[in-house]
Motif scaffolding. Structure first.
Motif, short mmCIF file in Angstrom:
data_model
loop_
_atom_site.label_atom_id
_atom_site.label_comp_id
_atom_site.label_asym_id
_atom_site.label_seq_id
_atom_site.Cartn_x
_atom_site.Cartn_y
_atom_site.Cartn_z
N LEU A 76 0.84 -1.20 0.00
CA LEU A 76 0.00 0.00 0.00
C LEU A 76 0.87 1.26 0.00
CD1 LEU A 76 -2.95 0.78 -0.03
CD2 LEU A 76 -2.97 0.65 2.47
N GLU A 77 1.98 1.18 0.74
CA GLU A 77 2.91 2.32 0.81
C GLU A 77 3.50 2.61 -0.57
OE1 GLU A 77 6.20 1.55 3.36
OE2 GLU A 77 7.02 3.56 3.10
N ASN A 78 3.95 1.57 -1.26
CA ASN A 78 4.50 1.77 -2.61
C ASN A 78 3.43 2.19 -3.60
OD1 ASN A 78 7.16 1.40 -2.00
ND2 ASN A 78 7.13 -0.82 -2.38
N ALA A 79 2.21 1.69 -3.40
CA ALA A 79 1.11 2.11 -4.29
C ALA A 79 0.92 3.62 -4.23
CB ALA A 79 -0.18 1.39 -3.89
N GLN A 80 0.95 4.16 -3.02
CA GLN A 80 0.76 5.60 -2.87
C GLN A 80 1.90 6.37 -3.52
OE1 GLN A 80 0.09 5.57 1.34
NE2 GLN A 80 -2.08 5.06 1.09
N LYS A 81 3.13 5.88 -3.32
CA LYS A 81 4.30 6.54 -3.93
C LYS A 81 4.23 6.47 -5.45
CE LYS A 81 7.71 5.46 -0.39
NZ LYS A 81 8.64 4.41 -0.01
N GLU A 82 3.90 5.30 -5.98
CA GLU A 82 3.92 5.10 -7.43
C GLU A 82 2.76 5.85 -8.11
OE1 GLU A 82 4.22 0.80 -7.89
OE2 GLU A 82 6.20 0.80 -6.94
N LEU A 83 1.60 5.88 -7.46
CA LEU A 83 0.48 6.67 -8.01
C LEU A 83 0.89 8.14 -8.12
CD1 LEU A 83 -2.58 5.13 -6.12
CD2 LEU A 83 -2.25 5.14 -8.61
N ALA A 84 1.61 8.63 -7.11
CA ALA A 84 2.00 10.05 -7.09
C ALA A 84 3.03 10.37 -8.19
CB ALA A 84 2.57 10.42 -5.72
N ILE A 85 3.78 9.36 -8.64
CA ILE A 85 4.75 9.59 -9.73
C ILE A 85 4.02 9.85 -11.06
CG2 ILE A 85 6.62 8.54 -11.10
CD1 ILE A 85 7.34 6.86 -8.60
N PHE A 86 2.88 9.19 -11.23
CA PHE A 86 2.23 9.19 -12.55
C PHE A 86 0.89 9.92 -12.61
CE2 PHE A 86 5.17 5.60 -12.61
CZ PHE A 86 5.85 5.85 -13.80
N PHE A 87 0.26 10.17 -11.49
CA PHE A 87 -1.07 10.78 -11.51
C PHE A 87 -1.17 11.98 -10.58
CE2 PHE A 87 -2.04 6.44 -12.88
CZ PHE A 87 -2.92 6.66 -13.93
N ASP A 88 -1.88 13.02 -11.05
CA ASP A 88 -2.34 14.08 -10.15
C ASP A 88 -3.62 13.55 -9.52
OD1 ASP A 88 -0.40 15.82 -10.88
OD2 ASP A 88 -1.60 16.72 -12.49
N GLU A 89 -3.93 14.02 -8.31
CA GLU A 89 -5.15 13.59 -7.62
C GLU A 89 -6.39 13.79 -8.51
OE1 GLU A 89 -6.95 11.56 -4.83
OE2 GLU A 89 -4.79 11.93 -4.68
N LYS A 90 -6.42 14.90 -9.25
CA LYS A 90 -7.62 15.19 -10.06
C LYS A 90 -7.75 14.28 -11.30
CE LYS A 90 -5.75 19.14 -12.74
NZ LYS A 90 -4.38 18.68 -12.70
N GLU A 91 -6.72 13.50 -11.58
CA GLU A 91 -6.80 12.57 -12.71
C GLU A 91 -7.42 11.23 -12.31
OE1 GLU A 91 -3.14 13.64 -15.64
OE2 GLU A 91 -2.57 12.78 -13.70
N MET A 92 -7.72 11.07 -11.02
CA MET A 92 -8.37 9.84 -10.56
C MET A 92 -9.83 10.17 -10.25
SD MET A 92 -5.27 8.09 -8.44
CE MET A 92 -4.53 9.57 -7.79
N LEU A 93 -10.73 9.45 -10.89
CA LEU A 93 -12.13 9.84 -10.91
C LEU A 93 -12.99 8.89 -10.08
CD1 LEU A 93 -12.19 10.51 -14.75
CD2 LEU A 93 -11.75 12.16 -12.92
N SER A 94 -14.10 9.43 -9.61
CA SER A 94 -14.98 8.65 -8.74
C SER A 94 -16.26 8.27 -9.50
CB SER A 94 -15.31 9.53 -7.53
OG SER A 94 -16.21 8.86 -6.72
N TYR A 95 -16.60 6.99 -9.45
CA TYR A 95 -17.87 6.53 -10.04
C TYR A 95 -18.21 5.17 -9.44
CZ TYR A 95 -15.05 3.46 -13.09
OH TYR A 95 -14.18 2.50 -13.56
N GLU A 96 -19.47 4.75 -9.61
CA GLU A 96 -19.88 3.44 -9.08
C GLU A 96 -19.94 2.43 -10.21
OE1 GLU A 96 -20.38 2.58 -5.90
OE2 GLU A 96 -19.78 4.64 -5.43
N ARG A 97 -19.40 1.23 -10.00
CA ARG A 97 -19.62 0.15 -10.96
C ARG A 97 -20.94 -0.51 -10.66
NH1 ARG A 97 -14.74 -3.57 -13.07
NH2 ARG A 97 -16.50 -5.01 -13.21
N LEU A 98 -21.76 -0.73 -11.73
CA LEU A 98 -23.09 -1.30 -11.54
C LEU A 98 -23.03 -2.71 -10.94
CD1 LEU A 98 -25.11 -0.33 -14.74
CD2 LEU A 98 -25.55 0.35 -12.37
N ASP A 99 -21.95 -3.45 -11.27
CA ASP A 99 -21.87 -4.85 -10.84
C ASP A 99 -21.14 -5.03 -9.52
OD1 ASP A 99 -19.36 -4.16 -11.67
OD2 ASP A 99 -19.06 -5.91 -12.95
#
Ligand code: CMP
Length: 158
Positions: free
Chosen positions: A130-153
């Motif tokens: 989880l720690e590396n996930a947070q670091k690696e996400l920050a290398i490639f994504f701005d917070e605003k590039e990750m979007l919120s939605y519900e999957r129907l399934d």
């Protein structure tokens, strides 16, 4: 944290990358479809060419390894698809879905086990904690590039 079928679950975000070999081989869709079919939610995605700075940050733990130079030049050799993924225990679920690093040893049914025989050209990367996930996400994504939605399934697959 989230609530699924009345049960409180830990929703995690992890980072994944469809590597240059998979892009060149035309199997981006096959790889991404396995993530979607598993029930994980893709909340961010883009095709990029990895910069020198991004490669050195992503692979900082491998800097002293003999294969570091090869690793950086491979990851920058063609476009990649970077993906932000959300779901219950997303970090460990993704690691099991992709299989062992050395694709020759990866179990059949995993992405690497089914689609590669190589250790370096092993189709996909996914964060190992989880720690590396947070670091690696920050290398490639701005917070605003990750979007919120519900999957129907959502309530049927997990
Ligand atoms: P991944 O876990 O996505 O990120 C680090 C990568 O280093 C790993 O995938 C492999 O592709 C690569 N790697 C690990 N060990 C070796 C090795 N001995 N030789 C070449 N590449 C390696």
């Amino acid at each position: 944290m989230g609530v699924l079928q009345g049960v409180v679950v830990m929703i995690e975000r992890t980072f994944s990358m469809v590597k240059p070999d998979a892009v060149i081989r035309g199997i981006i869709g096959e790889v991404l479809s396995r993530i979607e079919k598993k029930g994980l939610k893709i909340v961010g995605m883009k095709m990029i060419r990895v910069s020198e700075d991004q490669a050195s940050r992503l692979y900082s733990v491998h800097r002293e390894k003999p294969f570091y130079g090869e690793l950086v030049s491979f990851i920058r050799s063609a476009p990649v698809v970077v993906v932000a993924i959300e779901g219950e225990s997303a970090v460990s679920v993704m690691r099991r879905l992709i299989g062992s690093t050395d694709a020759k040893e990866a179990s059949p049914g995993t992405v690497r086990g089914d689609l590669s025989c190589s250790k370096s050209m092993n189709v996909i990367h996914a964060s190992d904690s989880l720690e590396n996930a947070q670091k690696e996400l920050a290398i490639f994504f701005d917070e605003k590039e990750m979007l919120s939605y519900e999957r129907l399934d959502a309530k049927w697959v997990c």
